[in-house]
Design a protein around this motif. Structure first.
Motif, PDB file in Angstrom:
ATOM      1  N   LEU A  86      32.290  15.042  30.618  1.00  0.00           N
ATOM      2  CA  LEU A  86      32.376  15.268  29.173  1.00  0.00           C
ATOM      3  C   LEU A  86      31.046  15.059  28.466  1.00  0.00           C
ATOM      4  N   ASP A  87      30.059  14.517  29.163  1.00  0.00           N
ATOM      5  CA  ASP A  87      28.738  14.321  28.580  1.00  0.00           C
ATOM      6  C   ASP A  87      27.758  15.408  28.999  1.00  0.00           C
ATOM      7  N   ARG A  88      28.242  16.414  29.698  1.00  0.00           N
ATOM      8  CA  ARG A  88      27.375  17.510  30.145  1.00  0.00           C
ATOM      9  C   ARG A  88      27.333  18.605  29.089  1.00  0.00           C
ATOM     10  N   THR A  89      26.753  19.738  29.454  1.00  0.00           N
ATOM     11  CA  THR A  89      26.604  20.831  28.500  1.00  0.00           C
ATOM     12  C   THR A  89      27.878  21.667  28.427  1.00  0.00           C
TER      13      THR A  89
ATOM     14  N   ASN B 151      22.614   9.668  33.718  1.00  0.00           N
ATOM     15  CA  ASN B 151      23.846   9.670  32.920  1.00  0.00           C
ATOM     16  C   ASN B 151      23.574   9.537  31.422  1.00  0.00           C
ATOM     17  N   THR B 152      22.398   9.975  31.005  1.00  0.00           N
ATOM     18  CA  THR B 152      22.064  10.013  29.582  1.00  0.00           C
ATOM     19  C   THR B 152      21.527  11.400  29.235  1.00  0.00           C
ATOM     20  N   PRO B 153      21.640  11.807  27.970  1.00  0.00           N
ATOM     21  CA  PRO B 153      21.073  13.109  27.577  1.00  0.00           C
ATOM     22  C   PRO B 153      19.563  13.177  27.790  1.00  0.00           C
ATOM     23  N   TRP B 154      18.895  12.020  27.770  1.00  0.00           N
ATOM     24  CA  TRP B 154      17.440  12.025  27.949  1.00  0.00           C
ATOM     25  C   TRP B 154      17.038  12.495  29.335  1.00  0.00           C
TER      26      TRP B 154
ATOM     27  N   ILE C 241      21.303  17.582  23.503  1.00  0.00           N
ATOM     28  CA  ILE C 241      20.253  17.964  24.445  1.00  0.00           C
ATOM     29  C   ILE C 241      19.347  19.020  23.833  1.00  0.00           C
ATOM     30  N   VAL C 242      19.928  19.971  23.102  1.00  0.00           N
ATOM     31  CA  VAL C 242      19.127  21.000  22.428  1.00  0.00           C
ATOM     32  C   VAL C 242      18.160  20.367  21.435  1.00  0.00           C
TER      33      VAL C 242
END
Length: 274
Positions: A219-222, A134-137, A74-75
């Motif tokens: 688990l896909d969060r920050t 549910n995606t980093p985008w 994400i960064v």
């Protein structure tokens, strides 16, 4: 002379107080994290037998490594794109003085006044319509938009302070707007860009609410959400909670320490221009 000495002494006292206020909580967290996991620490006391294993337990229980990778993705979406867009927009508003620039600046400033929490529900449905949930985008694109008002205002403040004589000299030498921007303005904006990059990294790394709202898989969060895993299993262990918190904030502290000179240089540069 007496007045200058008084100001110097008062300034040093203030700096010492600020240093203590900043460092003492970290020291307290470290001492608590090194206590036995089955005890609740009382006060700032360094343990006789430091339990460094607490950090390993916190790292594994909080799925910190996987969450760090998600945060890093994400960064990498937010920081480069925000710097590029904000730099071009700030240059247009601060140096080119395009028509309607003041009105556009007011729009960006108005964006700073909108409460972040009031936008979560509209953002959720907008990302759902785009198929990005549910995606980093979903998080990355949203943060780019949310950070843009401040980023543009920050870069505009830099470009407004750049002497117009530089632009005029470049035009006389036959440079185009793009050539001037790339060869003259960007190198001069180095400290401002570095400081903005640090702020964007810290804000993105510590983001918690938005990933929770837009990403279903924890688990896909920050990495800021690592404590939610940890609290479920070790909610009563103050040492382990402190160890987990220190692991989470360490990357942000390291990044700031590495680039602190550029950050301070940008602040001083703005103060001199002002």
């Amino acid at each position: 002379m007496i007045g200058n000495r008084t100001e110097a002494v008062v300034g040093r006292i203030v700096l010492i107080v600020v240093l203590l206020v900043t460092v003492l909580p970290l020291v307290s967290m470290l001492s608590a994290a090194l206590q036995p996991a089955d005890r609740n620490p009382t006060g700032l006391v360094w343990p006789s037998d430091p339990q460094w294993q607490n950090f390993v337990t916190a790292f594994e229980a909080g799925h910190v490594w996987q969450l760090m990778r998600s945060s890093l993705v994400i960064v990498l979406i937010v920081v480069p794109a925000s710097l590029l867009i904000a730099t071009m927009a700030g240059y247009a508003l601060g140096n080119l003085r395009i028509r309607g620039s003041r009105f556009l600046l007011l729009l960006f400033v108005a964006g700073l006044t909108i409460p972040f929490e009031s936008l979560i529900i509209p953002i959720y449905y907008h990302m759902k319509s785009l198929g990005l949930l549910n995606t980093p985008w979903a998080v990355g694109l949203t943060l780019i938009g949310l950070f843009m008002p401040f980023s543009v205002a920050w870069m505009r403040a830099h470009f407004v302070g750049v002497p117009t004589e530089l632009s005029e000299a470049a035009r006389v030498d036959g440079a185009t707007v793009w050539q001037e921007f790339r060869r003259i303005q960007i190198p001069l904006a180095g400290p401002a860009l570095a400081a903005l990059a640090i702020l964007l990294f810290l804000w993105t790394w510590n983001q918690f609410i938005l990933p929770v709202a837009l990403i279903q898989d924890p688990l896909d969060r920050t990495v800021a959400g690592a404590l939610t895993f940890f609290q479920g299993q070790y909610y009563a262990s103050i040492p382990l909670l402190n160890a987990g918190a220190l692991i989470i904030i360490t990357p942000a502290i390291v990044v700031f320490l590495i680039f602190q000179r550029q950050f301070i240089k940008a602040l001083l540069q703005g103060a001199v221009k002002g």
